[in-house]
Write a protein that holds these residues in place. Structure first.
Motif, PDB file in Angstrom:
ATOM      1  N   VAL A 248      45.884  -1.351  19.897  1.00  0.00           N
ATOM      2  CA  VAL A 248      45.373  -1.863  21.337  1.00  0.00           C
ATOM      3  C   VAL A 248      45.054  -0.519  22.030  1.00  0.00           C
ATOM      4  CG1 VAL A 248      46.307  -2.329  23.595  1.00  0.00           C
ATOM      5  CG2 VAL A 248      46.850  -3.846  21.340  1.00  0.00           C
ATOM      6  N   ILE A 249      45.893   0.720  21.565  1.00  0.00           N
ATOM      7  CA  ILE A 249      45.803   1.930  22.142  1.00  0.00           C
ATOM      8  C   ILE A 249      44.166   2.636  21.806  1.00  0.00           C
ATOM      9  CG2 ILE A 249      46.370   4.323  22.042  1.00  0.00           C
ATOM     10  CD1 ILE A 249      49.175   2.975  21.995  1.00  0.00           C
ATOM     11  N   CYS A 250      43.969   2.403  20.586  1.00  0.00           N
ATOM     12  CA  CYS A 250      42.619   2.913  20.000  1.00  0.00           C
ATOM     13  C   CYS A 250      41.480   2.189  20.466  1.00  0.00           C
ATOM     14  CB  CYS A 250      42.756   2.748  18.437  1.00  0.00           C
ATOM     15  SG  CYS A 250      43.475   3.990  17.498  1.00  0.00           S
ATOM     16  N   CYS A 251      41.914   0.900  20.950  1.00  0.00           N
ATOM     17  CA  CYS A 251      40.404  -0.044  21.446  1.00  0.00           C
ATOM     18  C   CYS A 251      40.366   0.564  22.899  1.00  0.00           C
ATOM     19  CB  CYS A 251      40.952  -1.460  21.361  1.00  0.00           C
ATOM     20  SG  CYS A 251      40.858  -2.169  19.643  1.00  0.00           S
ATOM     21  N   LEU A 252      41.481   0.559  23.505  1.00  0.00           N
ATOM     22  CA  LEU A 252      41.200   1.060  24.974  1.00  0.00           C
ATOM     23  C   LEU A 252      40.614   2.423  25.148  1.00  0.00           C
ATOM     24  CD1 LEU A 252      44.784   0.304  26.671  1.00  0.00           C
ATOM     25  CD2 LEU A 252      42.545  -0.630  27.433  1.00  0.00           C
ATOM     26  N   TYR A 253      40.796   3.391  24.217  1.00  0.00           N
ATOM     27  CA  TYR A 253      40.450   4.669  24.447  1.00  0.00           C
ATOM     28  C   TYR A 253      38.713   4.404  24.088  1.00  0.00           C
ATOM     29  CZ  TYR A 253      39.381   9.703  23.426  1.00  0.00           C
ATOM     30  OH  TYR A 253      38.954  10.947  23.432  1.00  0.00           O
ATOM     31  N   TYR A 254      38.259   3.915  22.799  1.00  0.00           N
ATOM     32  CA  TYR A 254      37.157   4.073  22.298  1.00  0.00           C
ATOM     33  C   TYR A 254      36.029   2.878  22.672  1.00  0.00           C
ATOM     34  CZ  TYR A 254      38.293   7.661  18.872  1.00  0.00           C
ATOM     35  OH  TYR A 254      38.881   8.922  18.282  1.00  0.00           O
ATOM     36  N   MET A 255      36.657   1.875  22.876  1.00  0.00           N
ATOM     37  CA  MET A 255      35.655   0.630  23.328  1.00  0.00           C
ATOM     38  C   MET A 255      34.880   0.995  24.386  1.00  0.00           C
ATOM     39  SD  MET A 255      37.473  -2.919  21.891  1.00  0.00           S
ATOM     40  CE  MET A 255      35.959  -3.780  22.098  1.00  0.00           C
ATOM     41  N   PRO A 256      35.424   1.121  25.450  1.00  0.00           N
ATOM     42  CA  PRO A 256      34.672   1.444  26.773  1.00  0.00           C
ATOM     43  C   PRO A 256      33.439   2.856  26.676  1.00  0.00           C
ATOM     44  CG  PRO A 256      37.174   1.257  27.188  1.00  0.00           C
ATOM     45  CD  PRO A 256      37.109   1.258  25.927  1.00  0.00           C
ATOM     46  N   ARG A 257      34.063   3.698  25.773  1.00  0.00           N
ATOM     47  CA  ARG A 257      33.285   4.832  25.628  1.00  0.00           C
ATOM     48  C   ARG A 257      32.051   4.470  24.752  1.00  0.00           C
ATOM     49  NH1 ARG A 257      38.132   7.150  26.548  1.00  0.00           N
ATOM     50  NH2 ARG A 257      38.107   9.310  27.397  1.00  0.00           N
ATOM     51  N   CYS A 258      32.310   3.766  23.698  1.00  0.00           N
ATOM     52  CA  CYS A 258      31.195   3.285  22.926  1.00  0.00           C
ATOM     53  C   CYS A 258      30.342   2.294  23.512  1.00  0.00           C
ATOM     54  CB  CYS A 258      31.765   2.553  21.725  1.00  0.00           C
ATOM     55  SG  CYS A 258      32.622   3.679  20.463  1.00  0.00           S
ATOM     56  N   PHE A 259      30.872   1.699  24.538  1.00  0.00           N
ATOM     57  CA  PHE A 259      30.072   0.689  25.349  1.00  0.00           C
ATOM     58  C   PHE A 259      28.870   1.485  26.288  1.00  0.00           C
ATOM     59  CE2 PHE A 259      29.512  -1.473  29.615  1.00  0.00           C
ATOM     60  CZ  PHE A 259      28.753  -2.559  28.955  1.00  0.00           C
ATOM     61  N   VAL A 260      29.507   2.588  26.970  1.00  0.00           N
ATOM     62  CA  VAL A 260      28.779   3.170  27.727  1.00  0.00           C
ATOM     63  C   VAL A 260      27.560   4.190  26.912  1.00  0.00           C
ATOM     64  CG1 VAL A 260      28.537   5.181  29.375  1.00  0.00           C
ATOM     65  CG2 VAL A 260      30.389   3.449  29.595  1.00  0.00           C
ATOM     66  N   TYR A 261      28.111   4.620  25.880  1.00  0.00           N
ATOM     67  CA  TYR A 261      27.113   5.367  25.199  1.00  0.00           C
ATOM     68  C   TYR A 261      26.011   4.373  24.334  1.00  0.00           C
ATOM     69  CZ  TYR A 261      30.470   9.302  25.358  1.00  0.00           C
ATOM     70  OH  TYR A 261      31.127  10.308  25.749  1.00  0.00           O
ATOM     71  N   LEU A 262      26.341   3.157  23.989  1.00  0.00           N
ATOM     72  CA  LEU A 262      25.530   2.221  23.324  1.00  0.00           C
ATOM     73  C   LEU A 262      24.592   1.820  24.418  1.00  0.00           C
ATOM     74  CD1 LEU A 262      24.711   0.585  20.671  1.00  0.00           C
ATOM     75  CD2 LEU A 262      26.395  -1.092  21.633  1.00  0.00           C
ATOM     76  N   ALA A 263      25.071   1.401  25.720  1.00  0.00           N
ATOM     77  CA  ALA A 263      24.055   1.048  26.900  1.00  0.00           C
ATOM     78  C   ALA A 263      23.138   2.092  27.101  1.00  0.00           C
ATOM     79  CB  ALA A 263      25.004   0.598  28.145  1.00  0.00           C
ATOM     80  N   ASN A 264      23.571   3.256  27.296  1.00  0.00           N
ATOM     81  CA  ASN A 264      22.532   4.401  27.569  1.00  0.00           C
ATOM     82  C   ASN A 264      21.549   4.513  26.312  1.00  0.00           C
ATOM     83  OD1 ASN A 264      23.714   5.008  29.668  1.00  0.00           O
ATOM     84  ND2 ASN A 264      25.297   6.732  28.651  1.00  0.00           N
ATOM     85  N   TYR A 265      22.006   4.077  24.887  1.00  0.00           N
ATOM     86  CA  TYR A 265      20.988   4.536  23.946  1.00  0.00           C
ATOM     87  C   TYR A 265      19.923   3.297  23.915  1.00  0.00           C
ATOM     88  CZ  TYR A 265      19.445   4.627  19.054  1.00  0.00           C
ATOM     89  OH  TYR A 265      18.881   4.851  17.869  1.00  0.00           O
ATOM     90  N   ILE A 266      20.491   2.132  24.318  1.00  0.00           N
ATOM     91  CA  ILE A 266      19.317   0.788  24.319  1.00  0.00           C
ATOM     92  C   ILE A 266      18.671   0.843  25.441  1.00  0.00           C
ATOM     93  CG2 ILE A 266      20.925  -0.336  22.670  1.00  0.00           C
ATOM     94  CD1 ILE A 266      21.699  -1.963  24.981  1.00  0.00           C
ATOM     95  N   GLY A 267      18.819   2.032  26.397  1.00  0.00           N
ATOM     96  CA  GLY A 267      18.242   2.002  27.564  1.00  0.00           C
ATOM     97  C   GLY A 267      18.752   1.086  28.857  1.00  0.00           C
TER      98      GLY A 267
END
Length: 322
Positions: A248-267
């Motif tokens: 749960v702690i790993c998901c809280l840390y990484y998932m929002p960051r990955c979401f923001v980076y992925l959103a920026n990557y796909i435009g």
């Protein structure tokens, strides 16, 4: 291009949320204040509880101790100035204070990533190599690994901040963010080296983020493979429950960051206010929520806590009856 000797920035103005109506400043500052109180109370409780309870002087809980220390420091580095920004409209931060805040923000973020790696390694060995766990992961081993994470990151981040300090700052001094971070500050630099400084910093940030994430994914995939090979459902549930807090702690840390980076990557672009809000959420929410996860998702901490509360109630009843 501006001459460094003609224009020099001595302080920055923290803009915060550009589109926020001043009528809501009081509400935002109150929300940030209670967030900070939750971070302080929750993480100090974990630090004291793990420190006092000798039964919790084990590798897993020592990692929780370091995580709580990191979360407490991160909240203390960022939130007081943010609260002051909206409570008293104190938008000004000195040049030195801004770079100091930036140093600790990025250092503590990188340390958090390394602590999550150590946490996943702890669960990986405990589940996949249980007989070797007492030998491979001792208190001394974990303390040394966590200590090296702190020291190594603080030393490495000095080079990153010094690299940013080599830029002349002569553009606008308005930081479009709620605290000083590398991207927001170096955008205000002048000259041809700005892009290079930013690229080096982003490369190091991705390395600090993705290398631990790669091992964390590998470790949890391996854990799930081992768990699903267990014959009975009770054994699977019991083994998996020992990894739930870490997952749960790993998901809280990484998932929002990955979401923001992925959103920026796909435009996919966010408004500036939404982007700042997302950064605050994935930076501060884990700091406030992690102590709750430690207490209610970790069996030994929960059992000891419940036992202490029951003993306290019994003691109060006996005192009242007397």
């Amino acid at each position: 291009y501006c001459s460094y000797y003609t224009y020099t920035i001595y302080y920055f103005i923290i803009l915060g949320f550009p589109g926020l109506d001043p009528r809501y400043y009081g509400l935002v500052s109150t929300l940030l204040f209670f967030t900070y109180m939750a971070i302080v109370v929750g993480n100090i409780f974990i630090l004291v509880f793990v420190g006092v309870e000798r039964y919790l002087h084990k590798p897993t809980y020592l990692i929780f101790f370091h995580m709580a220390m990191n979360d407490l420091l991160f909240g203390t580095v960022t939130l007081p100035k943010m609260i002051s920004r909206y409570w008293r409209d104190d938008k000004i931060i000195s040049f030195g204070a801004c770079f100091t805040q930036m140093y600790f923000v990025h250092s503590l973020g990188a340390i958090q990533s390394l602590l999550l790696l150590i946490m996943s390694l702890d669960r990986f060995i405990a589940v996949c190599f249980p007989l070797k766990y007492p030998v491979l992961l001792t208190n001394n081993t974990v303390s040394m690994a966590c200590g090296l994470s702190w020291i190594g990151t603080f030393l490495r981040m000095m080079a990153v901040i010094y690299h940013a300090l080599t830029l002349p700052y002569c553009n606008s001094n308005i930081i479009v963010q709620c605290y000083c971070d590398h991207t927001s500050v170096t955008k205000l630099g002048c000259g041809e080296d700005v892009k290079y400084v930013q690229t080096v910093a982003v490369g190091l940030a991705m390395f600090s983020l993705l290398l631990p994430l790669s091992f964390i994914l590998f470790s949890f995939i391996s854990i799930f493979v081992v768990v699903f090979r267990i014959g009975n459902a009770e054994g699977r549930s019991k083994t998996l429950s020992t990894c739930t807090p870490q997952l749960v702690i790993c998901c809280l840390y990484y998932m929002p960051r990955c979401f923001v980076y992925l959103a920026n990557y796909i435009g996919f672009s966010f408004s500036l206010d939404i982007r700042i809000l997302l950064i605050l959420l994935y930076s501060l929410l884990p700091c406030a929520v992690n102590p709750i996860i430690y207490c209610f998702k970790t069996k030994y901490i929960k059992d000891i806590l419940m036992k202490r509360l029951k003993n306290a109630k019994v003691g109060m009843k006996l005192h009242n009856n007397a």
